[in-house]
Design a protein around this motif. Structure first.
Motif, PDB file in Angstrom:
ATOM      1  N   ASN A  72       0.820  -1.205   0.000  1.00 44.18           N
ATOM      2  CA  ASN A  72       0.000   0.000   0.000  1.00 44.18           C
ATOM      3  C   ASN A  72       0.861   1.265   0.000  1.00 44.18           C
ATOM      4  O   ASN A  72       0.469   2.294  -0.557  1.00 44.18           O
ATOM      5  CB  ASN A  72      -0.914  -0.009   1.235  1.00 44.18           C
ATOM      6  N   PHE A  73       2.040   1.182   0.641  1.00 38.74           N
ATOM      7  CA  PHE A  73       2.937   2.334   0.699  1.00 38.74           C
ATOM      8  C   PHE A  73       3.977   2.341  -0.427  1.00 38.74           C
ATOM      9  O   PHE A  73       4.757   3.291  -0.536  1.00 38.74           O
ATOM     10  CB  PHE A  73       3.668   2.359   2.049  1.00 38.74           C
ATOM     11  N   ASP A  77       6.324   5.429  -1.883  1.00 40.69           N
ATOM     12  CA  ASP A  77       7.771   5.341  -1.726  1.00 40.69           C
ATOM     13  C   ASP A  77       8.473   5.497  -3.069  1.00 40.69           C
ATOM     14  O   ASP A  77       9.515   6.155  -3.172  1.00 40.69           O
ATOM     15  CB  ASP A  77       8.125   3.994  -1.095  1.00 40.69           C
ATOM     16  N   LEU A  78       7.891   4.901  -4.114  1.00 38.80           N
ATOM     17  CA  LEU A  78       8.428   5.064  -5.467  1.00 38.80           C
ATOM     18  C   LEU A  78       8.524   6.540  -5.829  1.00 38.80           C
ATOM     19  O   LEU A  78       9.567   7.027  -6.290  1.00 38.80           O
ATOM     20  CB  LEU A  78       7.518   4.336  -6.464  1.00 38.80           C
ATOM     21  N   ILE A  79       7.445   7.265  -5.604  1.00 39.77           N
ATOM     22  CA  ILE A  79       7.413   8.679  -5.986  1.00 39.77           C
ATOM     23  C   ILE A  79       8.277   9.523  -5.062  1.00 39.77           C
ATOM     24  O   ILE A  79       9.010  10.416  -5.505  1.00 39.77           O
ATOM     25  CB  ILE A  79       5.957   9.190  -5.990  1.00 39.77           C
ATOM     26  N   GLY A  80       8.215   9.238  -3.746  1.00 33.19           N
ATOM     27  CA  GLY A  80       8.992  10.022  -2.794  1.00 33.19           C
ATOM     28  C   GLY A  80      10.487   9.895  -3.010  1.00 33.19           C
ATOM     29  O   GLY A  80      11.204  10.895  -3.125  1.00 33.19           O
ATOM     30  N   THR A 157      -0.080   7.798   3.282  1.00 32.62           N
ATOM     31  CA  THR A 157       1.051   7.401   2.431  1.00 32.62           C
ATOM     32  C   THR A 157       2.064   8.520   2.207  1.00 32.62           C
ATOM     33  O   THR A 157       3.222   8.255   1.899  1.00 32.62           O
ATOM     34  CB  THR A 157       0.546   6.889   1.067  1.00 32.62           C
ATOM     35  N   ILE A 158       1.646   9.773   2.370  1.00 34.27           N
ATOM     36  CA  ILE A 158       2.538  10.904   2.115  1.00 34.27           C
ATOM     37  C   ILE A 158       3.620  11.043   3.184  1.00 34.27           C
ATOM     38  O   ILE A 158       4.668  11.656   2.958  1.00 34.27           O
ATOM     39  CB  ILE A 158       1.715  12.213   2.040  1.00 34.27           C
ATOM     40  N   VAL A 159       3.417  10.429   4.367  1.00 29.92           N
ATOM     41  CA  VAL A 159       4.264  10.737   5.518  1.00 29.92           C
ATOM     42  C   VAL A 159       5.722  10.344   5.289  1.00 29.92           C
ATOM     43  O   VAL A 159       6.639  11.061   5.693  1.00 29.92           O
ATOM     44  CB  VAL A 159       3.694  10.087   6.799  1.00 29.92           C
ATOM     45  N   PHE A 160       5.972   9.203   4.618  1.00 30.85           N
ATOM     46  CA  PHE A 160       7.354   8.771   4.435  1.00 30.85           C
ATOM     47  C   PHE A 160       8.065   9.587   3.356  1.00 30.85           C
ATOM     48  O   PHE A 160       9.281   9.803   3.425  1.00 30.85           O
ATOM     49  CB  PHE A 160       7.398   7.280   4.107  1.00 30.85           C
ATOM     50  N   ALA A 161       7.318  10.064   2.359  1.00 29.83           N
ATOM     51  CA  ALA A 161       7.928  10.927   1.352  1.00 29.83           C
ATOM     52  C   ALA A 161       8.331  12.270   1.966  1.00 29.83           C
ATOM     53  O   ALA A 161       9.383  12.829   1.625  1.00 29.83           O
ATOM     54  CB  ALA A 161       6.953  11.143   0.194  1.00 29.83           C
TER      55      ALA A 161
END
Length: 466
Positions: A72-73, A77-80, A157-161
């Motif tokens: 799901n993440f 992660d790919l984009i971030g 999902t934005i948090v890791f980016a």
């Protein structure tokens, strides 16, 4: 741009380009390692709370659902990660507006991907868990856990980016404090939901998601106010930009997806040959790895903005100096981790399992001792992959990533099949050894290009002096 933002820009660029590599390591990599450890700590606490409060079946269900949660993440992660590399290189080339455009487009893409993947996982959760071979209460627990993450996906999902973007802006301690806050919030809410209010396994997932949501909003606020080196602008999407993000993010994405495919395969095999206990042991190994790997990832990933910045600026000698610090520290950390896992398997197992599960305890202790050998060589491929990604060598990084996460484990499942469960536990150490050999081969090839770039850079410098 206001005065505070200009000062932040100067501090970030000075840190990346002028501070001595060893000092830079301690300024960036150590807080980065603590930051990633804190962000991953919620998974460890999640397993402890679920195993201790809800029992062995809930703990096994959590581990069965976890690969899908991580998938799901994966797009975020790919984009971030994929955007952070070209952002750092653009800043090194003094192309600040291009860096801001990449940043803005990446954030919008992450939100869109969160909505799409969340909808798919929510609808497909019962089928996915059933295909894994789970039934009854075991399957019901896994579906509940997965669906909460799916519902919250657009916001979490934005948090890791954001962690990557904060480090690019030189907010290394800010990133660390935010991740510590996320873990503290998640742990506090999970204890409240499970231990006090008596919620089921869905409460564990909700606690973590709420912690992520709060921290995502806190992280976004200064970017919206224009206080950091990166800021939002009117987005300008292009196929070239999307291809660049995908190319640079593909090693991490492929690692996530391939690793989860391997986990799903492992869980399916373990469920059939060892039952719930074997799945629980595999979960314990993954939690141990989830404590060590973030330290490695944090050290290497925190240095990527500096490596990318200097690569874009043509400071190749500085790139090499920074990476020497990264490889040395990764090797030391891995050696210490291997010793701890080998000497204290019982203590680690008791974090997740009660004293009445004797068979599970014995199985887990033996597996952890075999698993310890993984870290004798795992650090080398990990640092190599991070290095290749930072200098825009996504093909090399992807080869290491997919081989480590999927190709080598699948080959070794077949090769070690006659050993039964012992073969599964040895799979990790064998994979790490093969990945180290592959990484050494690819690094040797890359060093030829690096030497050529260094010579050309020295020649230009001498010509400029004349």
């Amino acid at each position: 741009m206001n005065e505070e933002s200009e000062r932040s820009n100067m501090d970030s660029k000075y840190l990346f380009s002028k501070v001595a590599p060893t000092k830079l390591f301690f300024i960036a990599a150590l807080p980065g390692a603590v930051s990633m450890l804190a962000s991953a700590l919620y998974q460890l606490l999640d397993g402890i709370f679920v195993g201790r409060i809800l029992g062995d079946t809930a703990f096994a269900a959590l581990n069965l659902a976890m690969p899908f949660v991580i998938i799901n993440f994966a797009l975020a992660d790919l984009i971030g990660v994929g955007s952070s590399v070209p952002i750092s290189i653009s800043l090194g080339k003094k192309e600040d507006e291009e860096a801001n455009n990449i940043f803005t487009c990446a954030v919008l893409l992450i939100v869109g991907a969160g909505i799409m993947i969340g909808l798919i996982l929510f609808a497909a959760a019962p089928l996915l868990i059933r295909l894994m071979g789970a039934e009854g209460e075991f399957a019901s627990f896994a579906v509940q856990y997965l669906r909460v993450y799916a519902i919250c996906s657009p916001v979490t999902t934005i948090v890791f980016a954001m962690d990557n973007y904060l480090r690019i802006c030189g907010q290394i301690r800010g990133s660390m404090y935010l991740n510590i806050l996320m873990s503290a919030l998640s742990a506090g809410l999970e204890f409240l939901f499970l231990g006090v209010l008596g919620f089921g396994i869905w409460g564990a997932a909700l606690a973590t998601c709420l912690g992520m949501m709060v921290c995502a909003l806190i992280a976004l606020y200064p970017f919206l106010r224009g206080k950091f080196l990166l800021h939002f602008r009117r987005p300008r999407f292009s196929l070239r930009l999307i291809r660049q993000i995908i190319a640079c993010g593909s090693p991490n994405f492929l690692n996530n997806i391939a690793g989860r495919i391997t986990s799903i395969l492992m869980n399916a095999i373990l469920l059939r040959i060892g039952g719930e206990n074997a799945v629980s042991v595999y979960g314990i190994l993954m939690y141990a790895d989830g404590f060590i790997q973030p330290l490695l990832y944090g050290m290497c990933d925190s240095l990527q903005p500096a490596v990318g910045f200097n690569w874009g600026a043509g400071n190749y000698h500085r790139v090499s100096a920074i990476e020497r610090c990264c490889f040395t520290a990764s090797g030391i950390l891995s050696a210490l981790s291997a010793v701890v896992l080998f000497l204290f398997p019982g203590q680690i197992t008791h974090l997740f399992v009660g004293g009445d599960s004797t068979e599970l305890l014995l199985m887990a202790e033996g597996a952890l001792r075999l698993f310890a050998a993984t870290y004798v060589t795992r650090w080398f491929s990990f640092a190599s992959q991070s290095y290749m990604l930072a200098v825009e060598k996504p093909v090399f990084a992807s080869i290491i990533s997919v081989s480590t996460a999927l190709l080598f484990p699948v080959i070794l499942i077949a090769a070690l099949w006659p050993l039964g469960l012992t073969g599964i536990w040895l799979n990790f150490a064998g994979t790490a050894l093969l990945a180290a050999v592959l990484s050494a081969f690819l690094l040797k090839r890359f060093q030829k290009e690096m030497k050529s770039r260094m010579k050309a850079s020295s020649a230009r410098t001498q010509g400029a002096d004349v």
